[in-house]
Write a protein that holds these residues in place. Structure first.
Motif, PDB file in Angstrom:
ATOM      1  N   ALA A 164       1.249   4.112   2.973  1.00 10.85           N
ATOM      2  CA  ALA A 164       0.915   3.623   4.312  1.00 10.85           C
ATOM      3  C   ALA A 164       2.173   3.616   5.181  1.00 10.85           C
ATOM      4  N   GLY A 217      -2.946   4.658   2.474  1.00  9.69           N
ATOM      5  CA  GLY A 217      -2.368   3.723   1.519  1.00  9.69           C
ATOM      6  C   GLY A 217      -3.222   3.443   0.302  1.00  9.69           C
ATOM      7  N   GLU A 233       2.299  -2.665   7.336  1.00 11.98           N
ATOM      8  CA  GLU A 233       1.868  -1.389   6.787  1.00 11.98           C
ATOM      9  C   GLU A 233       0.599  -0.970   7.527  1.00 11.98           C
ATOM     10  N   TYR A 243       0.844  -1.187   0.000  1.00 10.96           N
ATOM     11  CA  TYR A 243       0.000   0.000   0.000  1.00 10.96           C
ATOM     12  C   TYR A 243       0.887   1.249   0.000  1.00 10.96           C
ATOM     13  N   GLU A 244       0.932   1.912  -1.142  1.00 16.07           N
ATOM     14  CA  GLU A 244       1.721   3.138  -1.275  1.00 16.07           C
ATOM     15  C   GLU A 244       1.180   4.200  -0.321  1.00 16.07           C
ATOM     16  N   ARG A 301      -2.609   0.409   7.829  1.00 15.26           N
ATOM     17  CA  ARG A 301      -3.714   0.856   6.971  1.00 15.26           C
ATOM     18  C   ARG A 301      -4.598   1.855   7.702  1.00 15.26           C
TER      19      ARG A 301
END
Length: 543
Positions: A51, A267, A148, A48-49, A150
């Motif tokens: 995050a 994300g 990550e 997830y970009e 979220r």
């Protein structure tokens, strides 16, 4: 006996139609891609970009919990919930076990096995009150061994440690290679992941419980999988189930009560395949038909059978067995498995209610192996059956060919419900049924898992997924038991469904085979290099 299925309900009809449509047959295989471009294989990792990431510690080797201790209820003192221990659980269940190289090709192996090593299963952590980890919802990125974040949630007013792990599936990862049959494999992989989590948790002294009463839509909302804006133009994820990690407390009936406003989420999901060549609408149809509705109560089935245990295994740490687990590609036909090892392995498939991994399974067992025995010392080659539920033997006998023996082999432990159906060399038919693959004949034994298909689906269409989860859980037990005995296993998703049924004399949907497996002495290709899973990362001592 349950009455015959009434396929009038649309959801049930869709599930039945999918299962029949995706059977492999001698005259044709289930629909799949006409060609594969391995250079264009989908990205094997989701992230997830944007995050925030939590870098997880790596264990040098531990924990030192011996595999034999897992068969003793209460034999492993529970560790506290902390970032370090949670990292160890994820590393030993969903993390990488190695990188492989052959010529210019490089690929990762994970502790949880997957059909074609394609890994459609994603893992999420939902936690409150874990030392050194903020409360919230996290995605586990196995490639980097990081969480990550979220979504963050406000700390609870009453600090009570609760930790959940959720599983989801990305169908395209399997469909890219296997086409319409991919939904089956995604569900098997979910079952394997349940087993992988259970074994890793057992090494830490934790139990794992399936959270009841949470439907597919509720789980999607809990994980943020229903946030369309986070998945624009990328492959979506299908929620599967929620598991709770338990140190001391009894399982809770409630899912986590996180209330997360839209601004709490972070994300953007990455795209796995920018140029998909195919689409398989029937996968979307069966996924929708087999989703669990909200607030469906679970009725646990009794698995509390007082099976005695066979002698324990060597003191190899369970963590070592998990890390070394591989799927065998070829078997050595010159070696023979001992009867003691064979019976010990089958003993590990019995549904004991107080030991891993089947203490997680909160329903009566519905899967029953039928074995092709090839090379077991002192055991006549032939076809055997292992009914795993009291009372099902009668139904199996009535459904199978009337001339089957149903005799107990000499020397079989008294508590092991193993029956010989017919004696004789079954190597050729074992190979043919498993899509003509040599692993079906060159192993010590192979098996197919017969499911109580009709009775299960009569209860609910979403039981379709759970039958496959149970099959995957059995497969994970086979993998670990085999490693502990110095042999190796391989799951087989390609087999001729109805040819296997016909061999047994089965007609109609009462029993269906959902998964095949084979165990033997592996032949290892030494040309393939094995590299560390997380090179450049310094592990923490101990573990």
């Amino acid at each position: 006996m349950n009455p015959p299925l009434e396929p009038g309900a649309p959801a049930l009809a869709a599930v039945l139609a999918y299962h029949e449509r995706t059977k492999h047959r001698f005259e044709r295989y289930a629909a799949g891609p006409e060609t594969l471009d391995w250079s264009a294989q989908p990205e094997p990792f989701r992230w997830y970009e944007g995050a925030p990431q939590v870098r997880l510690p790596l264990a040098a080797a531990g924990p030192a919990t011996p595999y034999a201790a897992l068969s003793r209820p209460g034999g492993v003192p529970p560790r506290p919930f902390s970032l370090e221990n949670l990292a160890l659980l994820l590393e030993l269940s969903l993390g990488l076990s190695a990188w492989k190289e052959y010529g210019p090709d490089r690929w990762a192996l994970r502790c949880n096995p997957s059909s074609g090593n394609l890994h459609p299963t994603e893992g999420y952590v939902l936690c409150r009150g874990v030392a050194d980890l903020a409360d919230g919802v996290y995605h586990y990125l196995s490639r980097d061994h990081v969480l990550e974040q979220r979504a963050a949630c406000d700390p609870a007013s009453v600090v009570e440690s609760r930790v959940f792990v959720a599983l989801s599936s990305i169908h395209w990862r399997e469909a890219w290679k296997y086409g319409e049959r991919a939904f089956r494999y995604c569900q098997l992989d979910t079952g394997h992941a349940i087993g992988a989590l259970r074994y890793a948790a057992a090494a830490l002294g934790w139990r794992v419980g399936i959270v009841a009463g949470l439907g597919s839509a509720g789980l999607a909302a809990l994980l943020g999988l229903d946030r369309r804006g986070d998945f624009l133009g990328v492959e979506e994820e299908e929620p599967e189930l929620l598991l709770e990690l338990l140190a001391d407390a009894a399982p809770s009936a409630a899912a986590p009560d996180f209330v997360l406003p839209p601004e709490a989420w972070r994300g953007q999901a990455n795209r796995l395949d920018p140029h998909p060549m195919y689409h398989w609408p029937v996968i979307d149809e069966v996924a929708e038909a087999s989703r669990t509705p909200e607030a469906v109560p679970e009725t646990p089935g009794s698995t509390a059978v007082a099976y005695p245990s066979l002698p324990g295994l060597d003191p190899t740490p369970v963590a070592a067995l998990i890390r070394q687990r591989r799927s065998a590609q070829h078997f050595d036909r010159k070696q023979t498995m001992s009867a003691a090892a064979f019976y010990r392995l089958l003993d590990g498939l019995l549904p004991r209610a107080d030991t891993a991994p089947f203490d997680t399974w909160n329903a009566a067992p519905r899967l029953h192996p039928v074995l092709f025995v090839h090379r077991v010392a002192g055991l006549e080659p032939g076809l055997y059956a292992l009914p795993r539920r009291a009372g099902i033997e009668t139904d199996l006998r009535a459904a199978c060919k009337p001339d089957f023996e149903w005799t107990r082999p000499a020397g079989c432990p008294g508590h092991l419900p193993l029956f010989r159906l017919v004696a004789g060399d079954c190597a050729k038919i074992g190979r043919a049924i498993n899509c003509h693959q040599a692993i079906g004949a060159d192993s010590s034994f192979a098996l197919g898992m017969l499911a109580e298909f009709e009775a299960s689906l009569a209860e609910a269409p979403w039981a379709y997924r759970r039958l496959y989860w149970e099959a995957g859980l059995l497969g994970q037990a086979l993998y670990l038991e085999a490693e502990a005995l110095g042999v190796r296993g391989t799951g087989i998703g390609c087999y001729f469904d109805d040819v296997f049924h016909q061999l047994l004399g089965l007609e109609g949907p009462a029993f269906q085979s959902l998964y095949h497996f084979t165990v033997g002495f592996p032949l290892v290709d030494t040309r393939i290099l094995t590299l560390p899973p997380y090179a450049g990362r310094d592990p923490t001592p101990g573990g």
